[in-house]
Design a protein around this motif. Structure first.
Motif, PDB file in Angstrom:
ATOM      1  N   ILE A 196       0.832  -1.218   0.000  1.00 53.27           N
ATOM      2  CA  ILE A 196       0.000   0.000   0.000  1.00 53.27           C
ATOM      3  C   ILE A 196       0.864   1.265   0.000  1.00 53.27           C
ATOM      4  O   ILE A 196       0.507   2.271  -0.602  1.00 53.27           O
ATOM      5  CB  ILE A 196      -1.009  -0.009   1.184  1.00 53.27           C
ATOM      6  CG1 ILE A 196      -2.041   1.115   1.048  1.00 53.27           C
ATOM      7  CG2 ILE A 196      -0.317   0.072   2.530  1.00 53.27           C
ATOM      8  CD1 ILE A 196      -3.085   0.920   0.003  1.00 53.27           C
ATOM      9  N   ALA A 197       2.048   1.194   0.645  1.00 57.00           N
ATOM     10  CA  ALA A 197       2.915   2.379   0.745  1.00 57.00           C
ATOM     11  C   ALA A 197       3.428   2.842  -0.620  1.00 57.00           C
ATOM     12  O   ALA A 197       3.865   3.975  -0.764  1.00 57.00           O
ATOM     13  CB  ALA A 197       4.089   2.101   1.671  1.00 57.00           C
ATOM     14  N   ASN A 198       3.397   1.951  -1.626  1.00 61.66           N
ATOM     15  CA  ASN A 198       3.863   2.331  -2.969  1.00 61.66           C
ATOM     16  C   ASN A 198       2.712   2.647  -3.922  1.00 61.66           C
ATOM     17  O   ASN A 198       2.936   2.962  -5.080  1.00 61.66           O
ATOM     18  CB  ASN A 198       4.703   1.196  -3.581  1.00 61.66           C
ATOM     19  CG  ASN A 198       5.983   0.974  -2.805  1.00 61.66           C
ATOM     20  OD1 ASN A 198       6.550   1.919  -2.273  1.00 61.66           O
ATOM     21  ND2 ASN A 198       6.433  -0.263  -2.707  1.00 61.66           N
ATOM     22  N   ARG A 199       1.498   2.558  -3.435  1.00 65.50           N
ATOM     23  CA  ARG A 199       0.347   2.769  -4.322  1.00 65.50           C
ATOM     24  C   ARG A 199      -0.147   4.213  -4.213  1.00 65.50           C
ATOM     25  O   ARG A 199       0.055   4.870  -3.192  1.00 65.50           O
ATOM     26  CB  ARG A 199      -0.778   1.795  -3.968  1.00 65.50           C
ATOM     27  CG  ARG A 199      -0.379   0.334  -4.193  1.00 65.50           C
ATOM     28  CD  ARG A 199      -1.440  -0.620  -3.685  1.00 65.50           C
ATOM     29  NE  ARG A 199      -2.660  -0.491  -4.457  1.00 65.50           N
ATOM     30  CZ  ARG A 199      -2.910  -1.147  -5.581  1.00 65.50           C
ATOM     31  NH1 ARG A 199      -2.030  -1.993  -6.059  1.00 65.50           N
ATOM     32  NH2 ARG A 199      -4.047  -0.968  -6.229  1.00 65.50           N
ATOM     33  N   PRO A 200      -0.836   4.713  -5.244  1.00 62.86           N
ATOM     34  CA  PRO A 200      -1.336   6.094  -5.181  1.00 62.86           C
ATOM     35  C   PRO A 200      -2.285   6.332  -3.992  1.00 62.86           C
ATOM     36  O   PRO A 200      -2.319   7.416  -3.433  1.00 62.86           O
ATOM     37  CB  PRO A 200      -2.079   6.274  -6.515  1.00 62.86           C
ATOM     38  CG  PRO A 200      -2.033   4.980  -7.230  1.00 62.86           C
ATOM     39  CD  PRO A 200      -1.064   4.085  -6.552  1.00 62.86           C
ATOM     40  N   GLU A 201      -2.984   5.293  -3.566  1.00 63.47           N
ATOM     41  CA  GLU A 201      -3.927   5.422  -2.437  1.00 63.47           C
ATOM     42  C   GLU A 201      -3.238   5.859  -1.147  1.00 63.47           C
ATOM     43  O   GLU A 201      -3.873   6.398  -0.248  1.00 63.47           O
ATOM     44  CB  GLU A 201      -4.640   4.075  -2.159  1.00 63.47           C
ATOM     45  CG  GLU A 201      -5.543   3.584  -3.250  1.00 63.47           C
ATOM     46  CD  GLU A 201      -4.812   2.708  -4.266  1.00 63.47           C
ATOM     47  OE1 GLU A 201      -5.491   1.997  -5.017  1.00 63.47           O
ATOM     48  OE2 GLU A 201      -3.570   2.744  -4.319  1.00 63.47           O
ATOM     49  N   PHE A 202      -1.931   5.599  -1.066  1.00 57.98           N
ATOM     50  CA  PHE A 202      -1.190   5.898   0.163  1.00 57.98           C
ATOM     51  C   PHE A 202      -1.194   7.393   0.486  1.00 57.98           C
ATOM     52  O   PHE A 202      -1.123   7.787   1.638  1.00 57.98           O
ATOM     53  CB  PHE A 202       0.255   5.394   0.028  1.00 57.98           C
ATOM     54  CG  PHE A 202       1.028   5.439   1.317  1.00 57.98           C
ATOM     55  CD1 PHE A 202       0.696   4.600   2.372  1.00 57.98           C
ATOM     56  CD2 PHE A 202       2.093   6.315   1.490  1.00 57.98           C
ATOM     57  CE1 PHE A 202       1.407   4.622   3.572  1.00 57.98           C
ATOM     58  CE2 PHE A 202       2.814   6.344   2.686  1.00 57.98           C
ATOM     59  CZ  PHE A 202       2.464   5.494   3.720  1.00 57.98           C
ATOM     60  N   LEU A 205      -4.360   7.810   2.573  1.00 57.04           N
ATOM     61  CA  LEU A 205      -4.613   6.486   3.130  1.00 57.04           C
ATOM     62  C   LEU A 205      -5.816   6.465   4.064  1.00 57.04           C
ATOM     63  O   LEU A 205      -6.613   5.529   4.039  1.00 57.04           O
ATOM     64  CB  LEU A 205      -3.360   5.972   3.850  1.00 57.04           C
ATOM     65  CG  LEU A 205      -3.414   4.539   4.382  1.00 57.04           C
ATOM     66  CD1 LEU A 205      -3.736   3.544   3.277  1.00 57.04           C
ATOM     67  CD2 LEU A 205      -2.103   4.158   5.050  1.00 57.04           C
ATOM     68  N   ALA A 206      -5.964   7.523   4.877  1.00 63.85           N
ATOM     69  CA  ALA A 206      -7.094   7.574   5.822  1.00 63.85           C
ATOM     70  C   ALA A 206      -8.412   7.435   5.064  1.00 63.85           C
ATOM     71  O   ALA A 206      -9.272   6.631   5.429  1.00 63.85           O
ATOM     72  CB  ALA A 206      -7.061   8.882   6.610  1.00 63.85           C
ATOM     73  N   ASN A 207      -8.550   8.200   3.995  1.00 64.86           N
ATOM     74  CA  ASN A 207      -9.767   8.144   3.191  1.00 64.86           C
ATOM     75  C   ASN A 207      -9.941   6.764   2.551  1.00 64.86           C
ATOM     76  O   ASN A 207     -11.035   6.193   2.540  1.00 64.86           O
ATOM     77  CB  ASN A 207      -9.704   9.241   2.120  1.00 64.86           C
ATOM     78  CG  ASN A 207     -11.006   9.343   1.355  1.00 64.86           C
ATOM     79  OD1 ASN A 207     -12.083   9.184   1.920  1.00 64.86           O
ATOM     80  ND2 ASN A 207     -10.900   9.565   0.058  1.00 64.86           N
ATOM     81  N   TYR A 208      -8.847   6.211   2.060  1.00 68.35           N
ATOM     82  CA  TYR A 208      -8.894   4.915   1.370  1.00 68.35           C
ATOM     83  C   TYR A 208      -9.354   3.795   2.306  1.00 68.35           C
ATOM     84  O   TYR A 208     -10.141   2.934   1.913  1.00 68.35           O
ATOM     85  CB  TYR A 208      -7.504   4.592   0.794  1.00 68.35           C
ATOM     86  CG  TYR A 208      -7.418   3.243   0.129  1.00 68.35           C
ATOM     87  CD1 TYR A 208      -8.098   2.979  -1.067  1.00 68.35           C
ATOM     88  CD2 TYR A 208      -6.638   2.216   0.679  1.00 68.35           C
ATOM     89  CE1 TYR A 208      -8.014   1.739  -1.679  1.00 68.35           C
ATOM     90  CE2 TYR A 208      -6.548   0.975   0.069  1.00 68.35           C
ATOM     91  CZ  TYR A 208      -7.236   0.739  -1.108  1.00 68.35           C
ATOM     92  OH  TYR A 208      -7.157  -0.488  -1.712  1.00 68.35           O
TER      93      TYR A 208
END
Length: 267
Positions: A196-202, A205-208
């Motif tokens: 997850i740390a390498n994904r755009p969602e990071f 992250l709170a919202n994701y």
């Protein structure tokens, strides 16, 4: 009598029916510090394990205390997803002066989630895996301490469950830094793309994951929590010895967090 202790890196030990002898300790080239896997302390090891003269449980509790210094939050109670992050959650609660309260209990009749064949089943598994102790947190602001968020798909159904059961706010605090790099030394960490740390969602992250906030422990915070009592003990031992200590420098592998590998990688 039973005899337990760690075998040191490079140490050759002979165990016979009479005794345990150190035959030799192979020195490290150029006196490099050792590079013990820091993630053993965070996640892999049993809490009652003793590495480098310290109990894993105590290190995890220190990580929680350090996390409270780095990332406090206005809240009513501290909890965790049972059970691996309990020591860190207790450390966080103690340092913040907030009560530690159980919000979930394990359903002992459900199998392991990570071996489910697909994502949907894994997430359903998570929801079935826990019972909700809703009386303990209804209308309250909850801090959940986790030991690590690797992919991010286990924590989101839990946050959803807590909100649906009456939690007013759900803040996530992670007692380790984000994993960003693959481990080439034997630990099966997911591919770089899955982390997850390498994904755009990071970046949000709170919202994701559906939390009010998410903060990870810093790499420096983890290293200091791990090394604090080792260094104190070394200083203590040095003060008793007139000759230079043979203990060497303290070192830990943080490659999965920093990308700095302790050995040259040859393919």
């Amino acid at each position: 009598s039973r005899y337990y202790r760690e075998v040191l890196p490079g140490e050759i030990v002979k165990i016979s029916r009479y005794d345990v002898q150190t035959l030799d300790v192979v020195p490290r080239p150029e006196g490099d510090p050792s590079a013990f896997c820091i993630f053993e302390y965070v996640y892999f090891a049993r809490p009652d394990s003793i590495f480098e003269g310290q109990m894993v449980y105590s290190v995890r509790r220190r990580c929680g205390q350090q996390l409270a210094i780095e990332a406090p939050v206005e809240a009513d109670l501290v909890s965790t997803v049972p059970e691996s992050a309990t020591p860190a959650a207790l450390g966080y609660a103690q340092k913040c002066g907030l009560p530690y309260v159980e919000v979930l209990c394990k359903n002992r009749y459900v199998g392991r989630t990570f071996i489910q064949p697909n994502m949907r089943l894994r997430q359903l598994g998570v929801a079935k895996k826990f019972g909700v102790l809703s009386d303990n947190f209804k209308g309250k602001r909850v801090v959940i301490i986790d030991d690590s968020i690797v992919r991010g798909n286990t924590i989101s159904p839990i946050i959803k469950l807590l909100r649906e059961s009456g939690a007013k706010e759900v803040h996530i605090r992670v007692a380790s830094p984000p994993i960003r790099f693959p481990c080439y030394m034997g630990i099966n960490i997911p591919t770089k793309e899955e982390l997850i740390a390498n994904r755009p969602e990071f970046h949000d992250l709170a919202n994701y994951i559906g939390a009010d906030s998410v903060v990870y422990l810093s790499v420096e915070g983890l290293v200091s929590s791990v090394q604090e009592s080792i260094k104190a003990r070394q200083e203590n031992e040095n003060s008793f010895k007139s000759q230079k200590s043979r203990l060497g420098k303290v070192g830990h592998c943080t490659a999965c967090l920093t990308g700095e590998y302790p050995v040259e990688l040859e393919w």
